[in-house]
Scaffold this motif. Structure first.
Motif, PDB file in Angstrom:
ATOM      1  N   ARG A  81      -6.290  -2.758 -10.547  1.00  0.00           N
ATOM      2  CA  ARG A  81      -7.051  -3.959  -9.800  1.00  0.00           C
ATOM      3  C   ARG A  81      -6.353  -5.174 -10.387  1.00  0.00           C
ATOM      4  O   ARG A  81      -6.526  -5.544 -11.468  1.00  0.00           O
ATOM      5  CB  ARG A  81      -8.574  -3.824  -9.868  1.00  0.00           C
ATOM      6  CG  ARG A  81      -8.908  -4.903  -8.747  1.00  0.00           C
ATOM      7  CD  ARG A  81     -10.610  -4.716  -8.622  1.00  0.00           C
ATOM      8  NE  ARG A  81     -11.035  -5.213  -9.722  1.00  0.00           N
ATOM      9  CZ  ARG A  81     -12.228  -4.808 -10.548  1.00  0.00           C
ATOM     10  NH1 ARG A  81     -12.618  -3.770  -9.861  1.00  0.00           N
ATOM     11  NH2 ARG A  81     -12.515  -5.242 -11.650  1.00  0.00           N
ATOM     12  N   ARG A 105       3.964  -0.847 -11.056  1.00  0.00           N
ATOM     13  CA  ARG A 105       3.868   0.372 -11.124  1.00  0.00           C
ATOM     14  C   ARG A 105       4.221   0.524 -12.729  1.00  0.00           C
ATOM     15  O   ARG A 105       3.944   1.539 -13.336  1.00  0.00           O
ATOM     16  CB  ARG A 105       5.005   1.072 -10.257  1.00  0.00           C
ATOM     17  CG  ARG A 105       4.212   1.492  -8.781  1.00  0.00           C
ATOM     18  CD  ARG A 105       5.355   2.075  -8.067  1.00  0.00           C
ATOM     19  NE  ARG A 105       5.560   3.665  -8.557  1.00  0.00           N
ATOM     20  CZ  ARG A 105       4.624   4.559  -7.935  1.00  0.00           C
ATOM     21  NH1 ARG A 105       3.898   4.065  -7.086  1.00  0.00           N
ATOM     22  NH2 ARG A 105       4.777   5.655  -8.369  1.00  0.00           N
ATOM     23  N   PHE A 113       2.575   2.801  -3.454  1.00  0.00           N
ATOM     24  CA  PHE A 113       1.718   3.524  -4.595  1.00  0.00           C
ATOM     25  C   PHE A 113       1.584   4.821  -4.348  1.00  0.00           C
ATOM     26  O   PHE A 113       0.671   5.548  -4.958  1.00  0.00           O
ATOM     27  CB  PHE A 113       0.549   2.689  -4.724  1.00  0.00           C
ATOM     28  CG  PHE A 113       0.713   1.299  -5.439  1.00  0.00           C
ATOM     29  CD1 PHE A 113       1.150   1.314  -7.008  1.00  0.00           C
ATOM     30  CD2 PHE A 113       0.797   0.293  -4.673  1.00  0.00           C
ATOM     31  CE1 PHE A 113       1.372   0.187  -7.631  1.00  0.00           C
ATOM     32  CE2 PHE A 113       1.000  -0.815  -5.336  1.00  0.00           C
ATOM     33  CZ  PHE A 113       1.297  -1.030  -6.672  1.00  0.00           C
ATOM     34  N   GLU A 114       2.086   5.380  -3.047  1.00  0.00           N
ATOM     35  CA  GLU A 114       1.862   6.892  -2.685  1.00  0.00           C
ATOM     36  C   GLU A 114       2.481   7.802  -3.871  1.00  0.00           C
ATOM     37  O   GLU A 114       3.237   7.404  -4.473  1.00  0.00           O
ATOM     38  CB  GLU A 114       2.380   7.217  -1.495  1.00  0.00           C
ATOM     39  CG  GLU A 114       1.842   6.374  -0.184  1.00  0.00           C
ATOM     40  CD  GLU A 114       2.289   6.699   1.040  1.00  0.00           C
ATOM     41  OE1 GLU A 114       3.297   7.587   1.129  1.00  0.00           O
ATOM     42  OE2 GLU A 114       1.668   6.125   2.130  1.00  0.00           O
ATOM     43  N   ILE A 149      -5.168  -6.400  -5.049  1.00  0.00           N
ATOM     44  CA  ILE A 149      -4.363  -5.226  -4.868  1.00  0.00           C
ATOM     45  C   ILE A 149      -5.218  -4.135  -5.608  1.00  0.00           C
ATOM     46  O   ILE A 149      -5.618  -4.373  -6.900  1.00  0.00           O
ATOM     47  CB  ILE A 149      -3.148  -5.365  -5.145  1.00  0.00           C
ATOM     48  CG1 ILE A 149      -2.512  -6.135  -4.327  1.00  0.00           C
ATOM     49  CG2 ILE A 149      -2.590  -3.941  -5.117  1.00  0.00           C
ATOM     50  CD1 ILE A 149      -1.198  -6.687  -4.734  1.00  0.00           C
ATOM     51  N   GLU A 150      -5.796  -3.149  -5.012  1.00  0.00           N
ATOM     52  CA  GLU A 150      -6.519  -2.174  -5.727  1.00  0.00           C
ATOM     53  C   GLU A 150      -5.988  -0.749  -5.657  1.00  0.00           C
ATOM     54  O   GLU A 150      -5.764  -0.190  -4.544  1.00  0.00           O
ATOM     55  CB  GLU A 150      -8.109  -2.184  -5.479  1.00  0.00           C
ATOM     56  CG  GLU A 150      -8.814  -1.195  -6.255  1.00  0.00           C
ATOM     57  CD  GLU A 150     -10.210  -0.965  -6.112  1.00  0.00           C
ATOM     58  OE1 GLU A 150     -11.125  -1.772  -6.881  1.00  0.00           O
ATOM     59  OE2 GLU A 150     -10.674  -0.566  -5.098  1.00  0.00           O
ATOM     60  N   VAL A 151      -5.388  -0.080  -6.681  1.00  0.00           N
ATOM     61  CA  VAL A 151      -5.032   1.473  -6.598  1.00  0.00           C
ATOM     62  C   VAL A 151      -5.750   2.305  -7.431  1.00  0.00           C
ATOM     63  O   VAL A 151      -6.131   2.005  -8.413  1.00  0.00           O
ATOM     64  CB  VAL A 151      -3.443   1.280  -7.432  1.00  0.00           C
ATOM     65  CG1 VAL A 151      -2.776   2.484  -7.245  1.00  0.00           C
ATOM     66  CG2 VAL A 151      -2.597   0.157  -6.793  1.00  0.00           C
ATOM     67  N   TYR A 152      -5.897   3.437  -6.710  1.00  0.00           N
ATOM     68  CA  TYR A 152      -6.884   4.139  -7.255  1.00  0.00           C
ATOM     69  C   TYR A 152      -6.430   5.800  -6.760  1.00  0.00           C
ATOM     70  O   TYR A 152      -5.964   6.004  -5.788  1.00  0.00           O
ATOM     71  CB  TYR A 152      -8.357   3.946  -6.603  1.00  0.00           C
ATOM     72  CG  TYR A 152      -8.386   3.854  -5.081  1.00  0.00           C
ATOM     73  CD1 TYR A 152      -8.961   4.997  -4.535  1.00  0.00           C
ATOM     74  CD2 TYR A 152      -8.279   2.700  -4.569  1.00  0.00           C
ATOM     75  CE1 TYR A 152      -8.911   4.966  -3.006  1.00  0.00           C
ATOM     76  CE2 TYR A 152      -8.413   2.586  -3.339  1.00  0.00           C
ATOM     77  CZ  TYR A 152      -9.008   3.796  -2.464  1.00  0.00           C
ATOM     78  OH  TYR A 152      -9.004   3.631  -1.090  1.00  0.00           O
ATOM     79  N   LEU A 179      -0.893   7.801  -4.891  1.00  0.00           N
ATOM     80  CA  LEU A 179      -2.153   7.073  -4.782  1.00  0.00           C
ATOM     81  C   LEU A 179      -2.680   6.433  -3.734  1.00  0.00           C
ATOM     82  O   LEU A 179      -1.680   5.987  -3.053  1.00  0.00           O
ATOM     83  CB  LEU A 179      -2.219   6.148  -6.322  1.00  0.00           C
ATOM     84  CG  LEU A 179      -1.981   7.028  -7.454  1.00  0.00           C
ATOM     85  CD1 LEU A 179      -1.523   5.830  -8.670  1.00  0.00           C
ATOM     86  CD2 LEU A 179      -2.938   7.877  -7.978  1.00  0.00           C
ATOM     87  N   CYS A 198      -5.005  -3.482  -0.204  1.00  0.00           N
ATOM     88  CA  CYS A 198      -4.399  -4.783  -0.228  1.00  0.00           C
ATOM     89  C   CYS A 198      -5.169  -5.487   0.796  1.00  0.00           C
ATOM     90  O   CYS A 198      -5.117  -5.108   2.067  1.00  0.00           O
ATOM     91  CB  CYS A 198      -2.951  -4.689  -0.068  1.00  0.00           C
ATOM     92  SG  CYS A 198      -2.062  -6.299  -0.036  1.00  0.00           S
ATOM     93  N   GLU A 238       0.749  -1.141   0.226  1.00  0.00           N
ATOM     94  CA  GLU A 238      -0.029  -0.174   0.139  1.00  0.00           C
ATOM     95  C   GLU A 238       0.810   1.342   0.081  1.00  0.00           C
ATOM     96  O   GLU A 238       0.444   2.043  -0.581  1.00  0.00           O
ATOM     97  CB  GLU A 238      -0.878  -0.093   1.336  1.00  0.00           C
ATOM     98  CG  GLU A 238      -1.851  -1.081   0.868  1.00  0.00           C
ATOM     99  CD  GLU A 238      -2.886  -1.425   2.230  1.00  0.00           C
ATOM    100  OE1 GLU A 238      -3.732  -1.995   2.229  1.00  0.00           O
ATOM    101  OE2 GLU A 238      -2.417  -0.655   3.409  1.00  0.00           O
ATOM    102  N   CYS A 282      -4.151   2.906  -2.045  1.00  0.00           N
ATOM    103  CA  CYS A 282      -3.880   1.373  -2.504  1.00  0.00           C
ATOM    104  C   CYS A 282      -4.730   0.549  -1.228  1.00  0.00           C
ATOM    105  O   CYS A 282      -4.525   0.966   0.123  1.00  0.00           O
ATOM    106  CB  CYS A 282      -2.537   1.020  -2.588  1.00  0.00           C
ATOM    107  SG  CYS A 282      -2.162  -0.581  -2.902  1.00  0.00           S
TER     108      CYS A 282
END
Length: 79
Positions: free
Chosen positions: A44, A67, A15-16, A31-34, A18, A22, A12, A20
Motif C-alpha cells: 500500500r 513489484r 500486478f496480476e 495504490i493497494e495490492v493484495y 494479484l 488505484c 492495476e 490492485c
C-alpha cells in the motif's frame, strides 16, 4: 498526460494475478495490492504523484519498481 482512469487501469493490470486498486484524490494516487482470498495486503502506497507518469512506458517502469520492492519486502504496509 494520460487520464487518471487510464493510468490507474495500467497500474492495476500490472500486478496480476494479484488484485490492485488505484484511486486518485486531489491529484495523488493511492495504490493497494493484495491477494484476493484471503484479502492480504501486499503493498500500500499513498500520495503518489502523477507528475512523471506521463506515458505507458513510464507507468510500466513504475509498476516494475513497485513489484521489485514487493519482492524485497519493502514499502509494504500490511493492514
Amino acid at each position: 498526460m494520460l487520464p487518471i482512469s487510464v493510468l490507474c487501469n495500467i497500474v492495476e493490470s500490472g500486478f496480476e494475478p494479484l488484485a490492485c486498486e488505484c484511486t486518485e484524490t486531489l491529484g495523488l494516487l493511492r495504490i493497494e495490492v493484495y491477494e484476493r482470498e484471503p484479502r492480504c495486503v501486499k503493498l500500500r502506497i499513498d500520495n503518489v504523484s502523477t507528475e512523471h507518469l506521463t506515458s505507458v512506458r513510464a507507468i510500466s517502469d513504475f509498476v516494475g519498481e513497485l513489484r521489485k520492492e514487493m519482492r524485497a519486502g519493502r514499502r509494504a504496509l500490511a493492514g
